[in-house]
Design an enzyme around this catalytic site. Structure first.
Site, short mmCIF file in Angstrom:
data_model
loop_
_atom_site.label_atom_id
_atom_site.label_comp_id
_atom_site.label_asym_id
_atom_site.label_seq_id
_atom_site.Cartn_x
_atom_site.Cartn_y
_atom_site.Cartn_z
N GLY A 189 -11.98 -4.39 -4.27
CA GLY A 189 -11.06 -5.45 -4.68
C GLY A 189 -10.51 -6.22 -3.49
O GLY A 189 -10.23 -7.42 -3.59
N GLY A 200 -2.46 3.49 -0.18
CA GLY A 200 -3.12 4.78 0.07
C GLY A 200 -4.58 4.74 -0.31
O GLY A 200 -5.29 3.78 0.00
N LYS A 203 -6.36 14.43 12.31
CA LYS A 203 -6.59 13.00 12.11
C LYS A 203 -5.59 12.15 12.88
O LYS A 203 -5.84 10.98 13.17
CB LYS A 203 -6.53 12.67 10.62
CG LYS A 203 -7.61 13.39 9.81
CD LYS A 203 -7.41 13.24 8.32
CE LYS A 203 -8.49 14.01 7.55
NZ LYS A 203 -8.29 13.94 6.08
N GLU A 243 1.05 15.54 7.75
CA GLU A 243 -0.05 16.23 7.08
C GLU A 243 -1.38 15.91 7.77
O GLU A 243 -2.22 16.79 7.95
CB GLU A 243 -0.12 15.85 5.60
CG GLU A 243 -1.22 16.61 4.85
CD GLU A 243 -1.21 16.36 3.36
OE1 GLU A 243 -2.26 15.97 2.82
OE2 GLU A 243 -0.13 16.56 2.73
N GLU A 267 -11.29 -10.12 -4.04
CA GLU A 267 -10.12 -10.95 -4.32
C GLU A 267 -9.94 -12.03 -3.25
O GLU A 267 -9.49 -13.14 -3.54
CB GLU A 267 -8.86 -10.09 -4.41
CG GLU A 267 -8.79 -9.21 -5.65
CD GLU A 267 -8.66 -10.01 -6.94
OE1 GLU A 267 -7.85 -10.95 -6.97
OE2 GLU A 267 -9.40 -9.70 -7.89
N SER A 319 -6.53 -3.24 -2.57
CA SER A 319 -6.91 -4.56 -3.09
C SER A 319 -5.73 -5.37 -3.60
O SER A 319 -5.72 -6.60 -3.50
CB SER A 319 -7.93 -4.39 -4.23
OG SER A 319 -7.34 -3.75 -5.35
N ASN A 320 -4.72 -4.69 -4.17
CA ASN A 320 -3.58 -5.42 -4.75
C ASN A 320 -2.87 -6.28 -3.72
O ASN A 320 -2.28 -7.31 -4.05
CB ASN A 320 -2.59 -4.45 -5.39
CG ASN A 320 -2.12 -3.37 -4.44
OD1 ASN A 320 -2.87 -2.86 -3.62
ND2 ASN A 320 -0.86 -3.00 -4.54
N ALA A 348 4.68 -2.71 0.28
CA ALA A 348 4.13 -3.37 1.47
C ALA A 348 4.28 -4.89 1.42
O ALA A 348 4.28 -5.53 2.46
CB ALA A 348 2.66 -3.00 1.66
N ILE A 366 -4.33 -7.98 -1.31
CA ILE A 366 -5.08 -9.22 -1.17
C ILE A 366 -4.88 -10.10 -2.40
O ILE A 366 -4.88 -11.33 -2.31
CB ILE A 366 -6.57 -8.93 -0.92
CG1 ILE A 366 -6.72 -8.12 0.37
CG2 ILE A 366 -7.39 -10.21 -0.84
CD1 ILE A 366 -6.12 -8.78 1.62
N ASP A 415 -17.03 -0.41 -6.49
CA ASP A 415 -15.90 -0.09 -7.38
C ASP A 415 -15.03 -1.32 -7.63
O ASP A 415 -13.89 -1.40 -7.21
CB ASP A 415 -15.06 1.04 -6.78
CG ASP A 415 -13.98 1.52 -7.74
OD1 ASP A 415 -14.18 1.39 -8.96
OD2 ASP A 415 -12.94 2.00 -7.26
N HIS A 433 -7.63 7.21 3.76
CA HIS A 433 -8.39 8.39 4.14
C HIS A 433 -9.54 8.04 5.06
O HIS A 433 -9.86 8.78 6.01
CB HIS A 433 -8.92 9.13 2.91
CG HIS A 433 -9.59 10.41 3.24
ND1 HIS A 433 -10.96 10.50 3.43
CD2 HIS A 433 -9.09 11.66 3.47
CE1 HIS A 433 -11.28 11.75 3.74
NE2 HIS A 433 -10.16 12.47 3.78
#
Length: 362
Positions: free
Chosen positions: A130, A282, A328, A322, A134, A102-103, A342, A105, A235, A287
């Site tokens: 978020g 992350g 995955k 990993e 946002e 969210s940060n 980022a 955006i 959330d 995930h």
């Protein structure tokens, strides 16, 4: 004896090297004597070293992701007649999953994400609550630059919320409530009168439609039929609004099971094409995208951009290798992690990949 000792020391200090010529990239940076050419500057990152090289590698991986076509591969012996058709094979591209926290955006990276959605350059988006709210709130009121070291107690007394060095007036969320509650009322009405089954992605698409603002990436995702998934829709402020609405006008149901079917289906049904992941930050978006790609035995391309470390065992900090161990990401995949904020790395990456390809078409 002294000569023998000196010879022994010299053989240790001046140990003969294997040649790296022709097998490794020579380290050299951009020469500003040639003037300021931002494209060449970005191309020079790969030979600069450290995280600049990782960014250069990420640019290469994303370009490979965007350029790939099924026609580049040899047809499998058991493939269908359609899959043998050359025109069909040229039309099958890599499905691009974009995830972010969210940060980003809250920051100006929102405009980079909006550009990608506006031009339908990505196929699936995953974010947090978020990352939804946002985007919508910014259509109603502005976010401002502050400082990382402003006093929390002082800001609280002024009704100002801090996100890193960004400031969000609390009244922005009041405007958000005024805007979204009537939409929830209408959604509940449609649920009861038309048997509409709401899922998080359907709710998000509806909000993108209702905001009807070209500065919103959700508006463009709605317009361009790009699914936006958010398994943690409650959330954040969206959850607060759903909470308040459940008392004011109870009964709205949002089904997360249908969305996990849809999200996993995006990965599974990408075959016979490939899939690529670009994940900023992350947590849950990272995930959720990786886990969906596990359903097809892993993604073919992966670029992670975050500052998290792997030493505490967090998924956020885990390197691509990993994810290979979980199935995955495929063992044959092209992958890179850029250890960088980022807000710095992603606009530069987009400039030399998505945007560069768009400019060539114009």
């Amino acid at each position: 004896m002294e000569d023998n000792l000196l010879s022994s020391v010299r053989s240790v200090v001046f140990k003969q090297s294997d040649s790296l010529e022709g097998t490794c990239t020579k380290i050299e940076g951009y020469d500003f004597n040639a003037g300021v050419d931002y494209s060449k500057l970005l191309k020079s990152m790969v030979s600069t070293g450290f995280q600049a090289s990782n960014l250069g590698d990420a640019i290469h991986v994303v370009n490979q992701m965007l350029d790939w076509r099924l026609s580049y591969e040899t047809p499998a012996e058991d493939c269908s007649e359609e899959e043998r058709d050359e025109e069909y094979r040229k039309s099958v591209k890599c499905k691009v999953f974009l995830g972010f926290t969210s940060n980003l955006i809250s920051s100006g990276v929102r405009d980079t994400v909006r550009y990608l959605a506006e031009h339908r350059m990505v196929d699936v988006v995953v974010t947090t609550a978020g990352g939804i709210e946002e985007d919508l709130i910014k259509c109603l009121a502005a976010t401002y630059k502050g400082d990382f070291y402003l006093s929390g107690a002082h800001l609280r007394s002024k009704g100002l919320n801090r996100i890193g060095n960004l400031l969000v007036p609390n009244e922005n969320y009041c405007k958000f409530e005024d805007w979204i509650i009537p939409i929830f009322d209408q959604m509940l009405k449609e649920q009861n009168s038309e048997n509409v089954l709401w899922t998080p992605s359907k709710v998000i698409a509806r909000l993108g439609k209702e905001i009807n603002n070209e500065s919103s990436y959700l508006y463009w995702a709605y317009k361009n039929y790009i699914p936006v998934f958010c398994p943690g829709l409650t959330d954040g402020s969206l959850g607060d609004m759903l909470y308040f609405h459940s008392f004011r006008n109870p009964g709205l149901i949002i089904d997360i099971v249908q969305d996990i079917r849809a999200m996993n289906g995006e990965a599974i049904h990408a075959n016979p094409g490939k899939t690529g992941m670009i994940i900023l930050g992350g947590g849950m978006p990272k995930h959720h995208i990786c886990n969906a790609n596990m359903m097809r035995n892993g993604a073919d391309y992966a670029v992670f951009i975050n500052t998290a470390q792997e030493f505490d065992g967090s998924d956020s900090g885990a390197r691509p290798d990993e994810a290979v161990s979980w199935g995955k990401i495929r063992g044959s995949a092209q992958t890179v992690k850029v250890h960088c904020d980022a807000t710095i790395a992603f606009p530069l990456l987009v400039a030399e990949t998505f945007a560069a390809k768009m400019n060539k078409r114009l």
